[in-house]
Design a protein around this motif. Structure first.
Motif, short mmCIF file in Angstrom:
data_model
loop_
_atom_site.label_atom_id
_atom_site.label_comp_id
_atom_site.label_asym_id
_atom_site.label_seq_id
_atom_site.Cartn_x
_atom_site.Cartn_y
_atom_site.Cartn_z
N ILE A 1 31.81 34.45 33.61
CA ILE A 1 32.27 33.06 33.79
C ILE A 1 31.62 32.08 34.53
CG2 ILE A 1 34.66 31.90 34.46
CD1 ILE A 1 36.09 34.49 33.61
N PRO A 2 31.26 30.95 34.20
CA PRO A 2 30.44 30.13 34.97
C PRO A 2 31.16 29.86 36.54
CG PRO A 2 30.59 29.11 32.91
CD PRO A 2 31.66 30.45 33.04
N ASP A 3 30.44 29.42 37.59
CA ASP A 3 31.27 29.27 38.76
C ASP A 3 32.06 28.19 38.89
OD1 ASP A 3 30.12 31.46 40.17
OD2 ASP A 3 28.67 30.31 41.24
N ARG A 4 31.84 27.20 37.82
CA ARG A 4 32.48 25.90 37.87
C ARG A 4 34.13 26.09 37.42
NH1 ARG A 4 32.66 24.38 32.47
NH2 ARG A 4 30.87 25.06 31.39
N VAL A 5 34.11 27.27 36.56
CA VAL A 5 35.40 27.77 36.02
C VAL A 5 36.00 28.50 36.81
CG1 VAL A 5 36.65 28.60 34.18
CG2 VAL A 5 34.77 27.25 33.64
N LEU A 6 35.19 29.64 37.18
CA LEU A 6 35.63 30.65 38.10
C LEU A 6 36.33 30.08 39.54
CD1 LEU A 6 36.34 33.48 38.84
CD2 LEU A 6 33.99 33.86 39.57
N LEU A 7 35.73 29.31 40.22
CA LEU A 7 36.14 28.79 41.50
C LEU A 7 36.98 27.52 41.36
CD1 LEU A 7 32.80 29.36 43.09
CD2 LEU A 7 34.50 30.99 43.00
N LYS A 8 37.35 27.06 40.21
CA LYS A 8 38.05 25.93 40.18
C LYS A 8 39.51 26.19 40.61
CE LYS A 8 39.98 22.59 36.66
NZ LYS A 8 39.95 22.31 35.11
N ARG A 9 40.03 25.40 41.57
CA ARG A 9 41.43 25.48 42.27
C ARG A 9 42.56 24.91 41.46
NH1 ARG A 9 40.39 30.28 43.73
NH2 ARG A 9 38.89 30.34 45.34
N SER A 10 42.20 24.13 40.54
CA SER A 10 43.39 23.43 39.93
C SER A 10 43.94 24.14 38.77
CB SER A 10 42.88 21.92 39.41
OG SER A 10 41.96 21.99 38.48
N ARG A 11 45.05 23.78 38.28
CA ARG A 11 45.72 24.72 37.07
C ARG A 11 45.05 24.31 35.91
NH1 ARG A 11 51.67 26.07 37.59
NH2 ARG A 11 51.13 26.71 35.52
N SER A 12 45.03 25.20 35.00
CA SER A 12 44.56 24.94 33.53
C SER A 12 45.49 23.95 32.81
CB SER A 12 44.28 26.27 32.70
OG SER A 12 44.33 25.98 31.50
N PRO A 13 44.80 22.96 32.28
CA PRO A 13 45.69 21.99 31.47
C PRO A 13 46.72 22.97 30.40
CG PRO A 13 43.52 21.85 30.71
CD PRO A 13 43.55 23.01 31.93
N HIS A 14 46.35 24.15 29.96
CA HIS A 14 47.08 25.06 29.07
C HIS A 14 47.97 25.90 29.69
CE1 HIS A 14 44.45 23.11 26.14
NE2 HIS A 14 43.32 23.61 26.79
N ALA A 15 48.18 25.90 31.05
CA ALA A 15 48.84 26.80 31.78
C ALA A 15 50.33 26.77 31.07
CB ALA A 15 48.85 26.87 33.11
N GLU B 1 33.32 40.00 43.95
CA GLU B 1 34.03 39.33 44.97
C GLU B 1 32.94 38.44 45.82
OE1 GLU B 1 35.65 42.51 47.30
OE2 GLU B 1 37.07 42.67 45.89
N ALA B 2 31.67 38.62 45.41
CA ALA B 2 30.68 37.72 46.38
C ALA B 2 30.66 36.51 45.73
CB ALA B 2 29.16 38.37 46.17
N ARG B 3 31.08 36.21 44.26
CA ARG B 3 31.10 34.92 43.70
C ARG B 3 32.39 34.28 44.02
NH1 ARG B 3 30.35 35.48 37.85
NH2 ARG B 3 30.23 32.99 38.11
N ASP B 4 33.54 34.98 44.24
CA ASP B 4 34.95 34.32 44.47
C ASP B 4 35.59 35.09 45.81
OD1 ASP B 4 36.97 33.13 44.36
OD2 ASP B 4 37.84 34.52 42.59
N PRO B 5 35.18 34.24 46.92
CA PRO B 5 35.42 34.74 48.34
C PRO B 5 37.14 34.79 48.25
CG PRO B 5 34.32 32.47 48.45
CD PRO B 5 34.20 33.16 47.00
N TYR B 6 37.84 34.29 47.53
CA TYR B 6 39.24 34.23 47.47
C TYR B 6 39.78 35.50 47.30
CZ TYR B 6 43.97 32.80 46.37
OH TYR B 6 45.36 32.79 46.12
N THR B 7 39.21 36.33 46.63
CA THR B 7 39.70 37.61 46.21
C THR B 7 38.93 38.88 47.08
OG1 THR B 7 37.83 37.69 44.43
CG2 THR B 7 39.91 36.97 43.83
N GLU B 8 38.51 38.48 48.18
CA GLU B 8 37.73 39.41 48.92
C GLU B 8 38.56 40.56 49.33
OE1 GLU B 8 35.70 39.65 53.52
OE2 GLU B 8 36.20 37.85 52.64
N GLY B 9 38.11 41.84 48.95
CA GLY B 9 38.69 43.00 49.36
C GLY B 9 39.73 43.32 48.21
N HIS B 10 39.87 42.48 47.15
CA HIS B 10 40.78 42.57 46.02
C HIS B 10 40.40 43.96 45.22
CE1 HIS B 10 43.25 41.90 42.46
NE2 HIS B 10 42.23 42.08 41.65
#
Length: 68
Positions: free
Chosen positions: A51-65, A3-12
């Motif tokens: 997972i690198p931060d540039r991937v983990l913290l990316k907010r756009s959708r995957s082109p393969h989603a 969670e320290a790397r991805d604040p969006y999921t704090e408390g998850h």
């Protein structure tokens, strides 16, 4: 750590661990099983560590989603 790397999921992880223990309790698991379930819930996102931060913290959708 996760969670320290991805604040969006704090408390998850904590919320998930509590929900898992509540579910285990409703299934009448013994205290040892509940403890294992609670602790194991914190490991469910362990793969995020590599997972690198540039991937983990990316907010756009995957082109393969949603593609098959």
């Amino acid at each position: 750590m996760i969670e320290a790397r991805d604040p969006y999921t704090e408390g998850h992880c904590e919320r998930l661990a509590r929900y898992a223990a509540m579910l285990g309790d409703s299934l009448s698991l013994d205290s040892g099983q509940l403890d294992t379930l609670y602790r194991g819930a914190f490991l469910h996102d362990v793969g995020k560590i590599a997972i690198p931060d540039r991937v983990l913290l990316k907010r756009s959708r995957s082109p393969h989603a949603n593609t098959r």
